[in-house]
Design a protein around this motif. Structure first.
Motif, PDB file in Angstrom:
ATOM      1  N   ALA A 215       0.837  -1.198   0.000  1.00 46.73           N
ATOM      2  CA  ALA A 215       0.000   0.000   0.000  1.00 46.73           C
ATOM      3  C   ALA A 215       0.876   1.254   0.000  1.00 46.73           C
ATOM      4  O   ALA A 215       1.873   1.334   0.725  1.00 46.73           O
ATOM      5  CB  ALA A 215      -0.926  -0.010   1.215  1.00 46.73           C
ATOM      6  N   GLY A 216       0.507   2.214  -0.841  1.00 47.29           N
ATOM      7  CA  GLY A 216       1.248   3.472  -0.902  1.00 47.29           C
ATOM      8  C   GLY A 216       2.400   3.455  -1.879  1.00 47.29           C
ATOM      9  O   GLY A 216       3.051   4.480  -2.070  1.00 47.29           O
ATOM     10  N   GLU A 217       2.668   2.295  -2.521  1.00 47.27           N
ATOM     11  CA  GLU A 217       3.756   2.203  -3.480  1.00 47.27           C
ATOM     12  C   GLU A 217       3.213   1.891  -4.870  1.00 47.27           C
ATOM     13  O   GLU A 217       2.121   1.330  -5.019  1.00 47.27           O
ATOM     14  CB  GLU A 217       4.780   1.144  -3.050  1.00 47.27           C
ATOM     15  CG  GLU A 217       5.481   1.491  -1.745  1.00 47.27           C
ATOM     16  CD  GLU A 217       6.596   0.524  -1.410  1.00 47.27           C
ATOM     17  OE1 GLU A 217       6.877  -0.366  -2.241  1.00 47.27           O
ATOM     18  OE2 GLU A 217       7.190   0.656  -0.320  1.00 47.27           O
ATOM     19  N   VAL A 218       4.000   2.251  -5.898  1.00 51.46           N
ATOM     20  CA  VAL A 218       3.613   2.083  -7.296  1.00 51.46           C
ATOM     21  C   VAL A 218       4.593   1.120  -7.967  1.00 51.46           C
ATOM     22  O   VAL A 218       5.800   1.161  -7.703  1.00 51.46           O
ATOM     23  CB  VAL A 218       3.623   3.445  -8.030  1.00 51.46           C
ATOM     24  CG1 VAL A 218       3.348   3.260  -9.513  1.00 51.46           C
ATOM     25  CG2 VAL A 218       2.589   4.379  -7.418  1.00 51.46           C
ATOM     26  N   ASN A 219       4.062   0.253  -8.831  1.00 42.68           N
ATOM     27  CA  ASN A 219       4.910  -0.683  -9.569  1.00 42.68           C
ATOM     28  C   ASN A 219       5.509   0.038 -10.776  1.00 42.68           C
ATOM     29  O   ASN A 219       4.839   0.276 -11.777  1.00 42.68           O
ATOM     30  CB  ASN A 219       4.090  -1.894 -10.014  1.00 42.68           C
ATOM     31  CG  ASN A 219       4.972  -3.010 -10.567  1.00 42.68           C
ATOM     32  OD1 ASN A 219       6.162  -2.813 -10.761  1.00 42.68           O
ATOM     33  ND2 ASN A 219       4.380  -4.164 -10.813  1.00 42.68           N
ATOM     34  N   CYS A 220       6.782   0.391 -10.689  1.00 40.90           N
ATOM     35  CA  CYS A 220       7.471   1.103 -11.759  1.00 40.90           C
ATOM     36  C   CYS A 220       8.136   0.107 -12.717  1.00 40.90           C
ATOM     37  O   CYS A 220       8.393  -1.046 -12.345  1.00 40.90           O
ATOM     38  CB  CYS A 220       8.523   2.047 -11.170  1.00 40.90           C
ATOM     39  SG  CYS A 220       7.802   3.468 -10.304  1.00 40.90           S
ATOM     40  N   PRO A 221       8.448   0.523 -13.970  1.00 39.31           N
ATOM     41  CA  PRO A 221       9.121  -0.377 -14.918  1.00 39.31           C
ATOM     42  C   PRO A 221      10.356  -1.021 -14.298  1.00 39.31           C
ATOM     43  O   PRO A 221      11.119  -0.383 -13.569  1.00 39.31           O
ATOM     44  CB  PRO A 221       9.498   0.566 -16.069  1.00 39.31           C
ATOM     45  CG  PRO A 221       8.459   1.643 -16.022  1.00 39.31           C
ATOM     46  CD  PRO A 221       8.162   1.848 -14.564  1.00 39.31           C
ATOM     47  N   GLY A 222      10.529  -2.306 -14.631  1.00 38.74           N
ATOM     48  CA  GLY A 222      11.604  -3.059 -14.008  1.00 38.74           C
ATOM     49  C   GLY A 222      11.147  -3.757 -12.760  1.00 38.74           C
ATOM     50  O   GLY A 222      11.942  -4.293 -11.991  1.00 38.74           O
ATOM     51  N   ASP A 223       9.791  -3.750 -12.539  1.00 37.19           N
ATOM     52  CA  ASP A 223       9.199  -4.386 -11.363  1.00 37.19           C
ATOM     53  C   ASP A 223       9.821  -3.884 -10.067  1.00 37.19           C
ATOM     54  O   ASP A 223      10.295  -4.649  -9.226  1.00 37.19           O
ATOM     55  CB  ASP A 223       9.322  -5.917 -11.462  1.00 37.19           C
ATOM     56  CG  ASP A 223       8.406  -6.502 -12.527  1.00 37.19           C
ATOM     57  OD1 ASP A 223       7.259  -6.033 -12.623  1.00 37.19           O
ATOM     58  OD2 ASP A 223       8.841  -7.409 -13.262  1.00 37.19           O
ATOM     59  N   VAL A 224       9.864  -2.571  -9.966  1.00 41.18           N
ATOM     60  CA  VAL A 224      10.354  -1.925  -8.750  1.00 41.18           C
ATOM     61  C   VAL A 224       9.173  -1.249  -8.069  1.00 41.18           C
ATOM     62  O   VAL A 224       8.450  -0.458  -8.693  1.00 41.18           O
ATOM     63  CB  VAL A 224      11.443  -0.887  -9.080  1.00 41.18           C
ATOM     64  CG1 VAL A 224      11.866  -0.148  -7.814  1.00 41.18           C
ATOM     65  CG2 VAL A 224      12.639  -1.562  -9.727  1.00 41.18           C
ATOM     66  N   CYS A 225       8.962  -1.586  -6.802  1.00 43.25           N
ATOM     67  CA  CYS A 225       7.915  -0.928  -6.019  1.00 43.25           C
ATOM     68  C   CYS A 225       8.506   0.348  -5.427  1.00 43.25           C
ATOM     69  O   CYS A 225       9.542   0.310  -4.749  1.00 43.25           O
ATOM     70  CB  CYS A 225       7.408  -1.848  -4.906  1.00 43.25           C
ATOM     71  SG  CYS A 225       6.466  -3.275  -5.518  1.00 43.25           S
ATOM     72  N   ALA A 226       7.868   1.475  -5.684  1.00 46.87           N
ATOM     73  CA  ALA A 226       8.425   2.753  -5.235  1.00 46.87           C
ATOM     74  C   ALA A 226       7.343   3.620  -4.594  1.00 46.87           C
ATOM     75  O   ALA A 226       6.199   3.668  -5.062  1.00 46.87           O
ATOM     76  CB  ALA A 226       9.059   3.490  -6.407  1.00 46.87           C
ATOM     77  N   ASP A 227       7.739   4.305  -3.532  1.00 51.56           N
ATOM     78  CA  ASP A 227       6.891   5.323  -2.898  1.00 51.56           C
ATOM     79  C   ASP A 227       7.239   6.638  -3.573  1.00 51.56           C
ATOM     80  O   ASP A 227       8.271   7.256  -3.294  1.00 51.56           O
ATOM     81  CB  ASP A 227       7.173   5.376  -1.394  1.00 51.56           C
ATOM     82  CG  ASP A 227       6.265   6.361  -0.670  1.00 51.56           C
ATOM     83  OD1 ASP A 227       5.607   7.182  -1.337  1.00 51.56           O
ATOM     84  OD2 ASP A 227       6.228   6.304   0.578  1.00 51.56           O
ATOM     85  N   LEU A 228       6.381   7.087  -4.498  1.00 55.68           N
ATOM     86  CA  LEU A 228       6.687   8.268  -5.302  1.00 55.68           C
ATOM     87  C   LEU A 228       6.752   9.542  -4.488  1.00 55.68           C
ATOM     88  O   LEU A 228       7.245  10.565  -4.968  1.00 55.68           O
ATOM     89  CB  LEU A 228       5.653   8.421  -6.418  1.00 55.68           C
ATOM     90  CG  LEU A 228       5.496   7.228  -7.370  1.00 55.68           C
ATOM     91  CD1 LEU A 228       4.533   7.577  -8.499  1.00 55.68           C
ATOM     92  CD2 LEU A 228       6.833   6.804  -7.949  1.00 55.68           C
ATOM     93  N   SER A 229       6.309   9.472  -3.244  1.00 57.96           N
ATOM     94  CA  SER A 229       6.353  10.678  -2.413  1.00 57.96           C
ATOM     95  C   SER A 229       7.705  10.866  -1.746  1.00 57.96           C
ATOM     96  O   SER A 229       8.055  11.977  -1.336  1.00 57.96           O
ATOM     97  CB  SER A 229       5.261  10.619  -1.336  1.00 57.96           C
ATOM     98  OG  SER A 229       5.533   9.578  -0.394  1.00 57.96           O
ATOM     99  N   SER A 230       8.501   9.781  -1.656  1.00 56.00           N
ATOM    100  CA  SER A 230       9.753   9.906  -0.897  1.00 56.00           C
ATOM    101  C   SER A 230      10.947   9.213  -1.544  1.00 56.00           C
ATOM    102  O   SER A 230      12.076   9.386  -1.080  1.00 56.00           O
ATOM    103  CB  SER A 230       9.551   9.336   0.514  1.00 56.00           C
ATOM    104  OG  SER A 230       9.183   7.954   0.455  1.00 56.00           O
ATOM    105  N   ASP A 231      10.732   8.432  -2.604  1.00 50.68           N
ATOM    106  CA  ASP A 231      11.828   7.680  -3.232  1.00 50.68           C
ATOM    107  C   ASP A 231      12.619   8.613  -4.142  1.00 50.68           C
ATOM    108  O   ASP A 231      12.104   9.073  -5.171  1.00 50.68           O
ATOM    109  CB  ASP A 231      11.261   6.509  -4.041  1.00 50.68           C
ATOM    110  CG  ASP A 231      12.343   5.551  -4.528  1.00 50.68           C
ATOM    111  OD1 ASP A 231      13.494   5.983  -4.690  1.00 50.68           O
ATOM    112  OD2 ASP A 231      12.017   4.372  -4.753  1.00 50.68           O
TER     113      ASP A 231
END
Length: 642
Positions: A215-231
């Motif tokens: 929850a709170g993370e987005v699946n970015c290309p390369g199958d990386v889960c990222a918190d776009l607010s702080s990553d």
């Protein structure tokens, strides 16, 4: 006694009571001296289980080949230690390392010392044999009917999760798919999520065939889960990365730290002190300089020479100025290149050298001595008995590359004897090779006499042919006398222009008729109109010209008068392929030519072929002779075919 002293005394008592490196289960006490033990001191401890100490090592004198019966008593190469006595291996045994083995029955040394049978196998008559129903698969006795690692045959691995039944790997269980030897459930497998090879990121899980991030993370290309607010590597979006040193705050890259306020190449840096970004991004200071107050500064006494700071008063690579280099061996003194050393007084190619002895600069710069020579008193000198052959010193009496004179190379396989090239017995020198002229197809009978490249052979020094062909004419070409119009039946027999060669006999070309020894076209010949000897003579025959195989008074439309007397009518539509009227009246093709597209084109018989393509044609067009089904001809110029 104080507490401290008591502790020290206790420690000493413990040390004295501890055995010093005893053998086996050695206890306290001291070990009596052992004959041959050369460690020179009290070993400590009493040996147990039959062990003795030899040079500080506990050994079993009953079995140790280096200390058999006593220390230092080594057994010979073909002996082993048995009961403290060195003895050779028994009858039928072989020494394998330090063990005598019967290679006929020993499972650890079956057939040879290095061959160990797989677990479960026995050695019988030097061969590893598995139990009934099992097969020797090198490292294991396997049941090929159900072993998932050896299913049906050794080394055949079933997919992970599959089974082996009757020697056949089963399909993956229902709900799974074979992904390179692994049965994967696309719905939940994090290495194969939704499809083979689609691995979820470190923090994601596979749910319903989709990689799902926390929850709170987005699946970015390369199958990386990222918190776009702080990553900082995915700040505000999957594709936006902050500079190294910036933080990601609420989806936006923050400022660089005060100590490194400028972004250069994706990194926060201080252009006032960074030698790679001095004053501005990408400005590299020269080697040896510092970046001070946003400016590159060389050490005192040195100047900026682009890539390096140099002391032009003493640097031999930048002597007097940044662009002046001294020769190797010269020193830079007060900004000027000094002289070369006395032992190497001349500059050649930027290096101080001695032209009296230097093989690469002998007598003068750039003068290379030949291989094997020395440079003596500024002259290249070959060893005694050798001469200078340019690139090398050579003994002309025995050098196969310079035999008798420089540059004269002997043929491959020959030797140079007394300055003459000598081929092995039975061979003669033919250019660059030693040849047996009795069998060499390139030098048959004499040097340079080449047999046919495709079908030729050399027999007793005479060119012959294979495949039923015959050598005819110059060049030793193999001819098919069954089909060749220049050599029909026998060498040299030439067919007439209106004939071709069939089964070794000259016959009329297909479409022509033999009328009294003359090949004619009965469709147009006024003396043989429609059939042999039927002449068109006027009213009695219906006319005096032959048109379409019938006598007529005039040529029909679409026909041309091709007889000198105007009595032969030839169809214009036949002229592109008519060998007697090729492209026009009375243009007769030669015996070894066909009419194609209104042009006479020479041909050779396609030897060894009955269909196209034919290797013998090479770059020529492979065609079937008009009116035949299996006479292959090679038409020059690449065609077209008739």
């Amino acid at each position: 006694m104080t507490t401290s002293n008591a502790r020290i005394l206790g420690s000493l008592l413990v040390l004295c009571a501890t055995p010093l490196g005893g053998c086996g289960g050695e206890g306290g006490g001291t070990t009596p001296d052992v004959a041959g033990d050369d460690d020179g001191g009290d070993d400590g401890g009493y040996p147990t289980a039959g062990e003795i100490r030899c040079s500080g090592v506990c050994v079993d004198p009953d079995a140790d080949r280096d200390h058999c019966g006593r220390c230092g008593n080594a057994c010979g190469p073909a002996e082993e230690c048995r009961g403290g006595t060195c003895s050779a291996c028994g009858a039928g045994e072989t020494l394998c390392g330090d063990v005598c083995a019967d290679l006929r029955t020993d499972s650890d040394h079956c057939g040879s010392c290095a061959n160990a049978c797989p677990p479960g196998a026995v050695c019988t008559a030097r061969t590893c044999e598995c139990a009934a129903g099992l097969v020797d698969c090198d490292t294991v006795c396997a049941d090929l009917s159900r072993d998932v690692f050896n299913c049906g045959f050794c080394g055949n691995d079933c997919a992970v999760g599959a089974s082996c039944t009757s020697g056949v790997c089963s399909a993956c269980p229902t709900g799974t798919t074979n992904c390179g030897g692994y049965c994967a459930d696309f719905a939940t497998d994090e290495l194969h999520c939704g499809r083979c090879g689609n691995a979820c990121g470190a923090d994601a899980v596979c749910t319903g065939g989709v990689c799902v991030c926390p929850a709170g993370e987005v699946n970015c290309p390369g199958d990386v889960c990222a918190d776009l607010s702080s990553d900082p590597e995915h700040c505000g979006s999957c594709t936006r990365a902050c500079a190294v040193g910036q933080a990601c705050i609420s989806g936006a890259c923050g400022p660089c730290p005060p100590a490194a306020p400028v972004v250069c190449g994706g990194v926060c840096t201080n252009i006032s002190t960074d030698v790679e970004n001095c004053g501005t991004c990408g400005n590299d200071c020269p080697t040896g300089a510092t970046c001070t107050a946003a400016a590159c500064v060389c050490p005192a006494g040195e100047v900026d020479c682009g890539a390096v700071c140099a002391d032009v008063s003493s640097d031999p690579e930048h002597c007097g100025s940044c662009v002046r280099a001294c020769a190797v061996g010269q020193a830079c003194i007060s900004g000027a290149c000094g002289p070369c050393p006395p032992t190497t007084p001349v500059v050649c190619g930027g290096v101080c050298t001695n032209i009296s002895t230097d093989l690469d600069n002998c007598g003068t710069c750039g003068n290379d001595c030949p291989i094997g020579a020395t440079c003596t008193a500024a002259a290249c000198v070959c060893p005694a008995g050798q001469v200078d052959c340019g690139a090398t010193c050579a003994d002309l009496s025995s050098d196969e590359a310079n035999c008798g004179l420089c540059g004269r190379a002997c043929p491959a396989g020959s030797t140079c004897t007394s300055g003459n090239c000598v081929c092995p017995s039975g061979l003669i020198a033919c250019g660059a090779v030693c040849a047996d002229v009795s069998t060499d197809e390139q030098n048959c009978g004499t040097c340079g006499n080449r047999c046919d490249g495709a079908f030729g052979t050399c027999v007793s020094g005479v060119c012959a042919c294979t495949s039923g062909l015959t050598v005819c004419g110059g060049g030793n070409r193999c001819r098919d006398t069954q089909d060749d119009p220049d050599h029909c039946g026998v060498c040299g027999r030439q067919c007439a222009a209106a004939e071709y060669c069939a089964m070794g006999a000259c016959v009329c070309r297909p479409g022509l008729s033999n009328c009294g020894g003359q090949c004619v076209d009965t469709w147009s010949n006024d003396n043989h109109c429609g059939t042999c000897f039927r002449a068109c003579t006027g009213a009695m025959t219906g006319g005096d010209v032959c048109s379409g195989g019938s006598c007529a008074w005039n040529c029909m439309p679409g026909y041309d008068d091709c007889d000198p007397n105007g009595d032969s009518c030839v169809a214009l539509s036949s002229m592109p392929r008519d060998p007697l009227n090729c492209g026009g009246c009375n243009n007769v093709c030669a015996r070894n030519a066909v009419c194609a597209d209104g042009n006479c084109r020479g041909y050779n018989v396609g030897r060894g072929c009955t269909t196209c393509p034919c290797p013998d044609c090479g770059g020529d067009a492979c065609c079937i002779y008009p009116g035949t089904t299996d006479l292959v001809i090679c038409v020059g110029g690449g065609g077209p075919c008739p």
